[in-house]
Design a protein around this motif. Structure first.
Motif, PDB file in Angstrom:
ATOM      1  N   VAL A   1      62.936  34.668  22.113  1.00 43.11           N
ATOM      2  CA  VAL A   1      64.279  35.032  22.597  1.00 43.11           C
ATOM      3  C   VAL A   1      65.091  35.654  21.457  1.00 43.11           C
ATOM      4  O   VAL A   1      65.787  36.653  21.649  1.00 43.11           O
ATOM      5  CB  VAL A   1      65.004  33.811  23.205  1.00 43.11           C
ATOM      6  CG1 VAL A   1      66.440  34.155  23.559  1.00 43.11           C
ATOM      7  CG2 VAL A   1      64.262  33.307  24.430  1.00 43.11           C
ATOM      8  N   LYS A   2      64.978  35.071  20.269  1.00 46.44           N
ATOM      9  CA  LYS A   2      65.681  35.622  19.101  1.00 46.44           C
ATOM     10  C   LYS A   2      65.201  37.050  18.821  1.00 46.44           C
ATOM     11  O   LYS A   2      65.999  37.955  18.593  1.00 46.44           O
ATOM     12  CB  LYS A   2      65.421  34.744  17.873  1.00 46.44           C
ATOM     13  CG  LYS A   2      66.096  35.232  16.618  1.00 46.44           C
ATOM     14  CD  LYS A   2      65.650  34.490  15.375  1.00 46.44           C
ATOM     15  CE  LYS A   2      65.906  33.004  15.476  1.00 46.44           C
ATOM     16  NZ  LYS A   2      65.565  32.288  14.227  1.00 46.44           N
ATOM     17  N   SER A   3      63.896  37.259  18.863  1.00 44.66           N
ATOM     18  CA  SER A   3      63.330  38.581  18.608  1.00 44.66           C
ATOM     19  C   SER A   3      63.798  39.609  19.631  1.00 44.66           C
ATOM     20  O   SER A   3      64.169  40.730  19.280  1.00 44.66           O
ATOM     21  CB  SER A   3      61.797  38.484  18.621  1.00 44.66           C
ATOM     22  OG  SER A   3      61.219  39.751  18.571  1.00 44.66           O
ATOM     23  N   VAL A   4      63.801  39.230  20.905  1.00 46.02           N
ATOM     24  CA  VAL A   4      64.257  40.139  21.958  1.00 46.02           C
ATOM     25  C   VAL A   4      65.739  40.458  21.763  1.00 46.02           C
ATOM     26  O   VAL A   4      66.162  41.617  21.888  1.00 46.02           O
ATOM     27  CB  VAL A   4      63.984  39.540  23.357  1.00 46.02           C
ATOM     28  CG1 VAL A   4      64.692  40.338  24.443  1.00 46.02           C
ATOM     29  CG2 VAL A   4      62.493  39.482  23.628  1.00 46.02           C
ATOM     30  N   THR A   5      66.526  39.450  21.433  1.00 46.59           N
ATOM     31  CA  THR A   5      67.960  39.658  21.191  1.00 46.59           C
ATOM     32  C   THR A   5      68.173  40.646  20.046  1.00 46.59           C
ATOM     33  O   THR A   5      68.961  41.586  20.151  1.00 46.59           O
ATOM     34  CB  THR A   5      68.647  38.310  20.877  1.00 46.59           C
ATOM     35  OG1 THR A   5      68.436  37.410  21.965  1.00 46.59           O
ATOM     36  CG2 THR A   5      70.140  38.494  20.652  1.00 46.59           C
ATOM     37  N   VAL A   6      67.452  40.458  18.957  1.00 44.29           N
ATOM     38  CA  VAL A   6      67.553  41.362  17.798  1.00 44.29           C
ATOM     39  C   VAL A   6      67.136  42.777  18.193  1.00 44.29           C
ATOM     40  O   VAL A   6      67.798  43.750  17.814  1.00 44.29           O
ATOM     41  CB  VAL A   6      66.718  40.825  16.615  1.00 44.29           C
ATOM     42  CG1 VAL A   6      66.534  41.890  15.542  1.00 44.29           C
ATOM     43  CG2 VAL A   6      67.369  39.581  16.026  1.00 44.29           C
ATOM     44  N   ASP A   7      66.047  42.910  18.956  1.00 43.11           N
ATOM     45  CA  ASP A   7      65.581  44.239  19.371  1.00 43.11           C
ATOM     46  C   ASP A   7      66.644  44.980  20.177  1.00 43.11           C
ATOM     47  O   ASP A   7      66.901  46.163  19.950  1.00 43.11           O
ATOM     48  CB  ASP A   7      64.303  44.125  20.211  1.00 43.11           C
ATOM     49  CG  ASP A   7      63.100  43.694  19.406  1.00 43.11           C
ATOM     50  OD1 ASP A   7      63.165  43.699  18.154  1.00 43.11           O
ATOM     51  OD2 ASP A   7      62.078  43.318  20.027  1.00 43.11           O
ATOM     52  N   ILE A   8      67.286  44.279  21.107  1.00 43.49           N
ATOM     53  CA  ILE A   8      68.288  44.919  21.961  1.00 43.49           C
ATOM     54  C   ILE A   8      69.527  45.294  21.143  1.00 43.49           C
ATOM     55  O   ILE A   8      70.060  46.404  21.277  1.00 43.49           O
ATOM     56  CB  ILE A   8      68.662  44.002  23.136  1.00 43.49           C
ATOM     57  CG1 ILE A   8      67.452  43.782  24.037  1.00 43.49           C
ATOM     58  CG2 ILE A   8      69.818  44.600  23.940  1.00 43.49           C
ATOM     59  CD1 ILE A   8      67.631  42.673  25.060  1.00 43.49           C
ATOM     60  N   VAL A   9      69.966  44.392  20.269  1.00 41.50           N
ATOM     61  CA  VAL A   9      71.138  44.679  19.438  1.00 41.50           C
ATOM     62  C   VAL A   9      70.841  45.844  18.490  1.00 41.50           C
ATOM     63  O   VAL A   9      71.660  46.753  18.327  1.00 41.50           O
ATOM     64  CB  VAL A   9      71.594  43.429  18.658  1.00 41.50           C
ATOM     65  CG1 VAL A   9      72.650  43.779  17.622  1.00 41.50           C
ATOM     66  CG2 VAL A   9      72.130  42.371  19.609  1.00 41.50           C
TER      67      VAL A   9
END
Length: 131
Positions: free
Chosen positions: A63-71
């Motif tokens: 979830v952290k990785s996906v959040t970082v990718d989108i940001v």
């Protein structure tokens, strides 16, 4: 009750790149918005993302990785001009061609990012045409 973002500025810098001073404030806001967007996507499939994250450290990292990718993708999107990712130009024929990062701008979550979170899966089923 304010929801806690799934990633921090430090996570963004560790997993992507060091932010410029003008990007930091925007990134803080985006982390909140993206985290809430992912919560809404989870609700659409009947899941509570905060519970899933608290129960599984590996899932929390995804979830952290996906959040970082989108940001990161949103930060790369220009706010004052269209962000071209590819361009081609000609001289005497007066031809130009551009591919844009996010046509129209805005925040979006890719289908493969939703799949990484387990929100999109292939479905199979059978429809009986004749009884």
């Amino acid at each position: 009750m304010a929801n806690k973002p799934f990633a921090t500025i430090q996570d963004l810098e560790d997993l992507w790149r060091i932010l410029r001073p003008d990007e930091t404030k925007r990134a803080e806001k985006l982390l909140d918005v993206v985290s809430d967007t992912l919560r809404v996507e989870a609700k659409k499939v009947g899941k509570t993302l905060d519970t899933l994250v608290s129960e599984d450290d590996s899932y929390a990292n995804v979830v952290k990785s996906v959040t970082v990718d989108i940001v990161a993708r949103t930060l790369m999107t220009s706010t004052d001009q269209e962000p071209a990712t590819q361009s081609a130009e000609s001289a005497l024929g007066y031809s130009q061609s551009f591919s844009f990062l996010v046509p129209g701008g805005g925040l979006f979550v890719k289908t493969n990012e939703l799949a990484r979170l387990g929100f999109k899966r292939q479905r199979r089923g059978v429809i009986e045409l004749y009884e």
